[in-house]
Write an enzyme that holds these catalytic residues in place. Structure first.
Site, PDB file in Angstrom:
ATOM      1  N   ASP A  28       0.836  -1.213   0.000  1.00 50.36           N
ATOM      2  CA  ASP A  28       0.000   0.000   0.000  1.00 50.36           C
ATOM      3  C   ASP A  28       0.868   1.260   0.000  1.00 50.36           C
ATOM      4  O   ASP A  28       1.725   1.419   0.869  1.00 50.36           O
ATOM      5  CB  ASP A  28      -0.930  -0.010   1.221  1.00 50.36           C
ATOM      6  N   THR A  80       1.028  -9.449 -11.052  1.00 46.66           N
ATOM      7  CA  THR A  80       0.162  -9.584  -9.879  1.00 46.66           C
ATOM      8  C   THR A  80      -1.216  -8.978 -10.191  1.00 46.66           C
ATOM      9  O   THR A  80      -1.388  -8.269 -11.187  1.00 46.66           O
ATOM     10  CB  THR A  80       0.758  -8.878  -8.644  1.00 46.66           C
TER      11      THR A  80
HETATM   12  C1  LIG Z   1      -2.082  -3.123  -2.771  1.00 46.30           C
HETATM   13  S1  LIG Z   1      -2.293  -4.755  -2.233  1.00 46.30           S
HETATM   14  C2  LIG Z   1      -1.200  -5.685  -3.320  1.00 46.30           C
HETATM   15  C3  LIG Z   1      -1.557  -7.146  -3.359  1.00 46.30           C
HETATM   16  C4  LIG Z   1      -0.665  -8.015  -4.252  1.00 46.30           C
HETATM   17  N1  LIG Z   1       0.697  -8.045  -3.759  1.00 46.30           N
HETATM   18  C5  LIG Z   1      -0.713  -7.564  -5.671  1.00 46.30           C
HETATM   19  O1  LIG Z   1       0.274  -6.986  -6.149  1.00 46.30           O
HETATM   20  O2  LIG Z   1      -1.741  -7.803  -6.320  1.00 46.30           O
HETATM   21  C6  LIG Z   1      -1.392  -4.773  -0.700  1.00 46.30           C
HETATM   22  C7  LIG Z   1      -1.647  -6.025   0.121  1.00 46.30           C
HETATM   23  O3  LIG Z   1      -0.810  -5.991   1.277  1.00 46.30           O
HETATM   24  C8  LIG Z   1      -1.577  -6.371   2.403  1.00 46.30           C
HETATM   25  N2  LIG Z   1      -0.944  -5.720   3.558  1.00 46.30           N
HETATM   26  C9  LIG Z   1      -1.011  -4.414   3.893  1.00 46.30           C
HETATM   27  N3  LIG Z   1      -0.264  -4.167   4.994  1.00 46.30           N
HETATM   28  C10 LIG Z   1       0.299  -5.353   5.344  1.00 46.30           C
HETATM   29  C11 LIG Z   1       1.146  -5.764   6.409  1.00 46.30           C
HETATM   30  N4  LIG Z   1       1.577  -4.883   7.320  1.00 46.30           N
HETATM   31  N5  LIG Z   1       1.515  -7.062   6.486  1.00 46.30           N
HETATM   32  C12 LIG Z   1       1.075  -7.963   5.565  1.00 46.30           C
HETATM   33  N6  LIG Z   1       0.249  -7.628   4.538  1.00 46.30           N
HETATM   34  C13 LIG Z   1      -0.131  -6.345   4.430  1.00 46.30           C
HETATM   35  C14 LIG Z   1      -2.967  -5.887   2.111  1.00 46.30           C
HETATM   36  O4  LIG Z   1      -3.967  -6.586   2.834  1.00 46.30           O
HETATM   37  C15 LIG Z   1      -3.079  -6.142   0.605  1.00 46.30           C
HETATM   38  O5  LIG Z   1      -3.546  -7.440   0.321  1.00 46.30           O
END
Ligand SMILES: C[S@@+](CC[C@H](N)C(=O)[O-])C[C@H]1O[C@@H](n2cnc3c(N)ncnc32)[C@H](O)[C@@H]1O
Length: 242
Positions: free
Chosen positions: A136, A209
């Site tokens: 994010d 992704t």
């Molecule tokens: C913008 S999405 C990207 C998902 C995937 N990597 C993609 O590229 O399609 C960010 C993902 O990171 C997860 N996320 C956010 N903060 C996190 C944290 N501190 N630890 C683990 N996962 C996290 C969110 O739930 C979300 O699924």
């Protein structure tokens, strides 16, 4: 389905068919994590893996989202162990179904914040690769401290990477790319495998992704970073573990 359900579900989530996830190591981890993070970490220890075989390479994806990328990696390398970390309960459940349906025995999923898990669940030098795809971006400047790529977190990633092991980071967000570049450049035990470029805009052979597909449709700029954990004397053995 709100996140508040997280700690209300007794036992294994009823929406997941037991036949989907039966006998998965994921169940054990989920059951512990469900009770709360402090209690969870009393039961966890460095060296988590889906097979328990310490001789197999272990690869971590942080924030796997809908999981396409992790499923692709794990299907292509059945002799490697993969661990997926997600903060989202719902995404972890959905991914558990996908892993079970794909019949993959080399994947373990953990629903926990990466900043917490990386300290409690991984020993020094134990991971061959870490992937962080499109975490994010928190685009507002005042929210920048919430971004995942921060100096302390990267120091922990470098600690758990094996010498020569790779850290792959991708983002579509320009301010976040600057932050990633600055933090990774400052990490003393990591070396830029793409030097002299700080990042590249395309990586041949890399699968796309879920979020990346959206960013490509919108023609957003992509930034792919690759760093390697330095080997003892400061050099890097690019292309494999030391
Ligand atoms: C913008 S999405 C990207 C998902 C995937 N990597 C993609 O590229 O399609 C960010 C993902 O990171 C997860 N996320 C956010 N903060 C996190 C944290 N501190 N630890 C683990 N996962 C996290 C969110 O739930 C979300 O699924």
């Amino acid at each position: 389905m709100g996140r508040s359900l997280k700690y209300d579900i007794p036992g294994i989530d009823p929406r997941v068919s037991p036949s989907d996830v039966a006998e998965r190591g994921w169940i054990g981890l989920f059951a512990r994590l469900r009770a709360g993070y402090d209690e969870a970490f009393a039961g966890l220890h460095p060296g988590v893996s889906p097979t328990g075989d310490a001789d197999r390479d272990r690869v971590l994806e942080i924030g796997f989202g809908r999981g396409e990328f992790l499923l692709g990696l794990a299907s292509a390398a059945p002799d490697t162990d993969f661990i997926g970390l997600e903060i989202s309960f719902k995404r972890t459940l959905k991914m558990a179904r996908k892993v079970a349906r794909a019949g993959l025995r080399n994947v373990l999923l953990m629903e926990t914040p990466a900043e917490v898990a990386i300290r409690g669940c991984f020993a020094a030098d134990e991971l061959a690769e870490v992937w962080i795809n499109f975490s994010d971006p928190w685009p507002k400047a005042r929210h920048a401290p919430r971004r995942l790529i921060q100096p302390d977190f990267v120091a922990e990633l470098a600690r758990v990477l094996a010498p020569g092991g790779a850290l792959h980071v991708a983002t579509d967000d320009v301010p976040y790319a600057h932050q990633i570049d600055a933090v990774l450049t400052d990490a003393k035990t990591l070396e830029n495998a793409l030097a002299p470029w700080p990042f590249v805009g395309e990586v041949a052979g890399r699968s796309i992704t879920g979020y990346e597909a959206q960013w490509r449709e919108q023609s957003r700029p992509l930034h792919f970073f690759e760093y390697r954990r330095r080997v003892g004397d400061g050099s890097v053995s690019v292309g494999g573990r030391a």
